[in-house]
Scaffold this active site. Sequence first.
Site, PDB file in Angstrom:
ATOM      1  N   LEU A 166      -8.955  16.733  21.600  1.00 13.08           N
ATOM      2  CA  LEU A 166      -7.361  17.237  20.995  1.00 13.08           C
ATOM      3  C   LEU A 166      -7.017  15.533  20.978  1.00 13.08           C
ATOM      4  O   LEU A 166      -5.893  16.050  20.175  1.00 13.08           O
ATOM      5  CB  LEU A 166      -6.720  18.875  20.859  1.00 13.08           C
ATOM      6  CG  LEU A 166      -7.235  19.248  21.025  1.00 13.08           C
ATOM      7  CD1 LEU A 166      -6.664  20.798  21.516  1.00 13.08           C
ATOM      8  CD2 LEU A 166      -8.022  19.906  19.674  1.00 13.08           C
ATOM      9  N   ASP A 225     -18.587  17.760  20.578  1.00 13.25           N
ATOM     10  CA  ASP A 225     -18.477  16.998  21.224  1.00 13.25           C
ATOM     11  C   ASP A 225     -17.329  15.713  20.573  1.00 13.25           C
ATOM     12  O   ASP A 225     -17.106  14.415  20.819  1.00 13.25           O
ATOM     13  CB  ASP A 225     -19.463  16.329  22.054  1.00 13.25           C
ATOM     14  CG  ASP A 225     -18.868  15.524  23.074  1.00 13.25           C
ATOM     15  OD1 ASP A 225     -18.585  15.335  23.818  1.00 13.25           O
ATOM     16  OD2 ASP A 225     -20.304  14.072  23.518  1.00 13.25           O
TER      17      ASP A 225
END
Lengths: 322, 424
Positions: free
Chosen positions: B64, B306
């Site tokens: 993030l 990923d």
Amino acid sequence: MNASLQLDAQGRLRHLLTTEGLPAAMIRHILDTADQFVSVNEREVKKLPLLRGKAIFNVFFENSTRTRTTFEIAAKRLSADVINLNIGASSTSKGETLLDTVYNLQAMDADMFVVRHAQSGAPHLIARHVKPGVAVINAGDGRHAHPTQGLLDMYTIRHYKKDFSGLTVAIVGDVLHSRVARSQIHALKTLGVPELRVVGPKTLIPADVERMGVRVFHDMDAGIKDCDVVIMLRLQNERMNGALLPSAGEFYKAYGLNASKLAKAKPDAIVMHPGPMNRGVEIESSVADGHQSVILPQVTFGIAVRMAVMSILAGQAPGGSA
Amino acid sequence: MKIEIRGARLVDPAANTEANASLFIAEGRIASTGKAPDGFKPDEVIEAGGLVLCPGLVDLAARLREPGFEYKATLESEMRAAVAGGVTTLACPPDTDPPLDEPGLVEMLTRRAASLHQARVHPLGALTVGLKGEKLAEMLELTEAGCVGFFQANAPIRDLSVLLQAMRYASTFGFTVWLRPQVADLARDGVAHEGEVATRLGLAPIPAIAETIAVRAIVELMGVTGARVHLARLSSARSVALVAEAKAKGLPLTCDVGIYHLHLSDRDIGEFDPLANFVPPLRDPRDRDALRKGVADGTIDAICSDHTPVDDDEKLVPFAEATPGATGLELLLPLVLQWGSESGLKLPATLGAVTHRPARILGAEAGTLAPGAAADLCLFDPKSPWIVSPLALASQGKNTPFMGLELSGRVARTLVGGRTVHLA
């Protein structure tokens, strides 16, 4: 795989980035063009007006004296304006990106970039981002390619052996790190050399190199047996005493080219080396200076080959396009 | 609030079922499927004919980028990307700046993420302080702050005695240790799989043994420590075989693979395409095929995105200097569907790799359509084609080798706890 970037839709050379995928006809065209420049270089006034008004930027992100000088001489003999930039010591150390550096130079109306860079593929990146009509010549990128060196080696072999179709060629030494070896292998395969060998210890031979169409030898005598051409590669001193090799002396003992090893090759075999040479490491002085050595003619031919590449890229080659 | 989702193709990977039916939600949970509960009067009816309704996707690795890399992406942008991709639960690796090695950081992240009311975030704490591979992080404290496992991300632990103690300590409390298997000294400065492509392009190689020797070492350490281990991002055929052996012995080992590794190989590096620079490296087509098969037969437990938002400047450089990784949250579903279809799998088996199987690894209450479960749902059109373009992606990371390509499978609506958080 490289056709899209370095050749245009008509098969003309837009950039010279690698010898991989370069058609045999294009290689021959470059060598034939170089033939005409060799004779120019033997004249008293060694200058042609073919690239007059063109600006060629030698952009070296990695130090090199010899290669940069040969490109500079080639450009000057074609009457181009040559600007030498040692970028490693300036812009990028101030944080500028590779492409920003190139964009800035392009804004100075560069027609051609001669690029050396420590990273494989850097000239590809530049070629993808320059304006149409601006050409990029790879003057050595990482361990990937050194196409003008590969081509001048082809010129040298053709000069002495006339024809590639029956030759046995051995490339000896540090194949792992050698951009020269990769360029030679692609060009030699394209030109139809039937027996191409690489010779060295397992630590200096890259994985799956056989897929490039070569035979691998770890024994020097067997590797150069009956060869027409023996190409010695430069061994970088910094790699000598690490985990790749125990010592320069031990390498020389196993793979250094001396007179007795050379005797295994054909009597008329030629000995080549891209330079700079480490005498007593890769090659014995008597061989380097011997009658089978063509190491200095390689340098001379290198100027003509680089003139040929530059003039073809500029659309100014004598005799037209391939 | 009562909701009826009417007429969808209901796919429940946890129960291995699929059927055309309606699903009923009450107070944020699944009330029933098929037949409405007695007296059920919906406040909202969602017509879903022609669409697939499955549990929301569970992604084991989505970066993030907060804290520390807000210039690459923000929590807002990436949480939006998650639900746009049908992801309702995600685990975020601790490779932020600073790394997630302090409870305060974890609490801040979970609080910020919760305030956005989108996907559920399960942070992974750093296994060692600063991810330096030297000193153990405060695992108990981090667990209390919300961490569900402890990960070294892509940072190596060079000292095996540290890894041994980390696994011992974690197993004391039953924590799961997440490791990306790689012997750092065998990878060195490598940037591409050791083989034909790296040799031809002159790229510094990373041999497959850099991974497999690490897998072997970890399996040995599991034997003496009793630790539960999750191996992140397998890349080689040999690793799949080693995991199968370890699982056959009954070791508590799970593993995942990144979605790009199921579709690409080192051949896709082409002419030094920096978009094909990944960690671990894309390996050869045989490895890719073994990974695809490994997920299909269950040796590999889960597929993850990923997700790695990388900005353009980090990709407009020579291959070896490019920041590895690609955006993935919004490509996960279509690429999983493509893999499932090419593998001849039915939808429940296909979607299991991104729903209940990863949920089990996280210990998350997700990945099922069973009555009583949270109504975290993904409604998508499996046939709808879309072209991957910067505008089509909510993620701030626009870099992917699939840019410009057409994919099938578009998320129409995502619900978390019965609340619509994404509507196409």
